[in-house]
Scaffold this motif. Structure first.
Motif, PDB file in Angstrom:
ATOM      1  N   GLY A 193       0.791  -1.144  -0.054  1.00  0.00           N
ATOM      2  CA  GLY A 193       0.137   0.163  -0.185  1.00  0.00           C
ATOM      3  C   GLY A 193       0.701   1.108  -0.164  1.00  0.00           C
ATOM      4  N   LEU A 194       0.164   2.171   0.354  1.00  0.00           N
ATOM      5  CA  LEU A 194       1.155   3.536   0.344  1.00  0.00           C
ATOM      6  C   LEU A 194       2.041   3.472   1.428  1.00  0.00           C
ATOM      7  CD1 LEU A 194      -1.932   6.179  -0.125  1.00  0.00           C
ATOM      8  CD2 LEU A 194      -0.145   5.458  -1.819  1.00  0.00           C
ATOM      9  N   PRO A 195       2.957   4.349   1.569  1.00  0.00           N
ATOM     10  CA  PRO A 195       3.968   4.188   2.730  1.00  0.00           C
ATOM     11  C   PRO A 195       3.314   4.218   4.163  1.00  0.00           C
ATOM     12  CG  PRO A 195       4.737   5.710   0.880  1.00  0.00           C
ATOM     13  CD  PRO A 195       3.415   5.262   0.578  1.00  0.00           C
ATOM     14  N   ASP A 196       2.511   5.097   4.333  1.00  0.00           N
ATOM     15  CA  ASP A 196       1.642   5.240   5.753  1.00  0.00           C
ATOM     16  C   ASP A 196       0.356   4.561   5.809  1.00  0.00           C
ATOM     17  OD1 ASP A 196       0.094   6.479   3.796  1.00  0.00           O
ATOM     18  OD2 ASP A 196      -0.066   8.720   5.018  1.00  0.00           O
ATOM     19  N   ALA A 197       0.369   3.579   4.866  1.00  0.00           N
ATOM     20  CA  ALA A 197      -0.990   2.755   5.190  1.00  0.00           C
ATOM     21  C   ALA A 197      -0.642   1.594   6.300  1.00  0.00           C
ATOM     22  CB  ALA A 197      -1.452   2.075   3.906  1.00  0.00           C
ATOM     23  N   PRO A 198      -1.533   1.491   7.315  1.00  0.00           N
ATOM     24  CA  PRO A 198      -1.357   0.671   8.133  1.00  0.00           C
ATOM     25  C   PRO A 198      -1.158  -0.892   7.965  1.00  0.00           C
ATOM     26  CG  PRO A 198      -3.172   2.059   8.631  1.00  0.00           C
ATOM     27  CD  PRO A 198      -2.778   2.274   7.290  1.00  0.00           C
ATOM     28  N   ALA A 199      -0.254  -1.378   8.127  1.00  0.00           N
ATOM     29  CA  ALA A 199      -0.192  -3.082   7.845  1.00  0.00           C
ATOM     30  C   ALA A 199      -1.248  -3.716   7.816  1.00  0.00           C
ATOM     31  CB  ALA A 199       1.196  -3.787   8.650  1.00  0.00           C
ATOM     32  N   ALA A 200      -2.096  -3.548   8.918  1.00  0.00           N
ATOM     33  CA  ALA A 200      -3.394  -4.426   9.055  1.00  0.00           C
ATOM     34  C   ALA A 200      -4.042  -4.199   7.780  1.00  0.00           C
ATOM     35  CB  ALA A 200      -3.998  -4.166  10.328  1.00  0.00           C
ATOM     36  N   ALA A 201      -4.323  -2.914   7.284  1.00  0.00           N
ATOM     37  CA  ALA A 201      -5.327  -2.471   6.198  1.00  0.00           C
ATOM     38  C   ALA A 201      -5.048  -3.213   4.807  1.00  0.00           C
ATOM     39  CB  ALA A 201      -5.464  -1.035   6.203  1.00  0.00           C
TER      40      ALA A 201
END
Length: 390
Positions: free
Chosen positions: A215-223
């Motif tokens: 995902g995007l660099p700041d996207a949470p791993a869980a999401a």
């Protein structure tokens, strides 16, 4: 029944990955936990029964049959291996209706820890070497599952070096894996509440695929991981062949190929990785429907035995490796029961570069069952060509 069982196991994995907040690499296997919950659900009483059936996604009357169907799928599929084991204290008498619901030959006598550890080594071909729980004099029953998944890539990767230029891995020399293929639609982008997520499907020869997700660099791993689990039932916003020059997506850049190459291609690079994880399932008891049955203040599993029982511990150990040739994972889960558009000219080259933390989801292709899902916070270090050949 198998479709319902797969849906229930995948929903459990989806809830589990949504609850993780990894400080490092981590992997989980809802497929390893789900059959154990399904075997316990019809044996539980009161609120515990309701919580377990909710976690399983089947009624109490269907749960054991669903567990048997899922185990049979895992045992009959090339590239997969599964086993259920139960060890009972010599003085604990089980209800035949419950013990008979387990696979033939699954029930043994509880003795030394070494016997359980040997079962783990045998069932995982030595990929794991011990039961994730340690028995003690208060242990009355251990119920465990083992799962192994192995596949070789239809199109293998080449070993090499990967040196990220930005992000948390910047400047590191990683053991890289590189591959070029003409099928750009193995890559897809999905729109999610956490932003776009890119998914690359790596096809195995044994009906097992591994989806790499970023995902995007700041996207949470869980999401990001949850999006990877959901990908087969979602509609992508774009596939690889629909990218235009200068389009971007997480991990993706698009440009033109060399003049002498007139074939559009998909290039993929990522670090080789091995992820090992150990989980205390009772730390997320609500995810697994174990809140009430782990309260040892009264009889929680009347369908297992007349003697009052509850779940005193629940744990999972897992290892998963992604290499140039294929993917390999082993999981052991155990419960301890106790009392109480293209431009003109040159072709487009779509490149996926996983040079920062990313996720992976391994699934059985035809059923869609998620076998293992995980997050790669660190890739393996580059050891030079001598290290690769060792």
């Amino acid at each position: 029944m198998i479709k319902t069982a797969v849906a229930g196991a995948n929903a459990l994995t989806r809830r589990w990955v949504a609850s993780i907040d990894p400080d490092g690499s981590v992997a989980v296997s809802g497929a390893g936990v789900w059959p154990l919950l399904a075997y316990l659900a019809p044996a539980a009483g009161g609120d515990g029964r309701d919580e377990l059936t909710s976690a399983v996604g089947l009624s109490a009357d269907e749960a054991a049959a669903g567990a048997a169907a899922l185990v049979e799928l895992l045992q009959s599929t090339p590239g997969l291996r599964a086993a259920i084991g139960a060890w009972v204290h010599p003085e604990l008498k089980l209800r035949p209706q419950w013990s008979d619901s387990l696979p033939p030959g699954a029930v043994g006598v509880l003795g030394e820890q070494a016997v359980l550890d040997a079962w783990v080594r045998e069932q995982t071909d030595g990929l794991l070497d011990r039961m994730p729980l340690t028995i003690d004099p208060e242990t009355l029953l251990v119920l465990a599952s083992a799962l192994v998944a192995r596949t070789r890539w239809i199109e293998p990767f080449a070993d090499g070096m990967l040196r990220p230029e930005a992000g948390p891995w910047s400047g590191r020399r990683l053991a890289g894996l590189h591959r070029t293929t003409a099928d750009r639609d193995l890559l897809a982008v999905y729109e999610t509440p956490a932003g776009p997520v890119t998914v690359l499907t790596v096809e195995g020869a044994d009906g097992i695929d591994v989806d790499l997700v970023i995902g995007l660099p700041d996207a949470p791993a869980a999401a990001v991981l949850a999006a990877g689990v959901d990908a087969p039932s979602a509609v992508p916003s774009r596939r690889g062949s629909q990218f235009a020059e200068a389009d971007t997506a997480p991990g993706v850049t698009v440009g033109t190929g060399y003049d002498h190459d007139d074939t559009p291609r998909l290039l993929a690079s990522l670090p080789r990785f091995t992820v090992t994880s150990s989980h205390d399932l009772l730390a997320h008891a609500d995810v697994f429907g174990l809140r009430t049955v782990s309260d040892l203040s009264s009889q929680r599993l009347p369908g297992v035995s007349d003697f009052p029982l509850g779940v005193g511990a629940a744990a999972q150990d897992l290892t998963a490796s992604f290499t140039a040739d294929g993917f390999e994972a082993a999981v052991v889960t155990a419960f301890d029961m106790r009392a109480g558009g293209a431009p003109s000219g040159r072709p487009l080259q779509v490149r996926l570069l996983l040079d920062r933390p990313f996720g992976f989801v391994a699934r059985h292709r035809s059923s869609g069952l998620v076998l293992v899902a995980g997050w790669v916070a660190q890739g393996e270090a580059w050891l030079g060509r001598a290290g690769l050949s060792a």
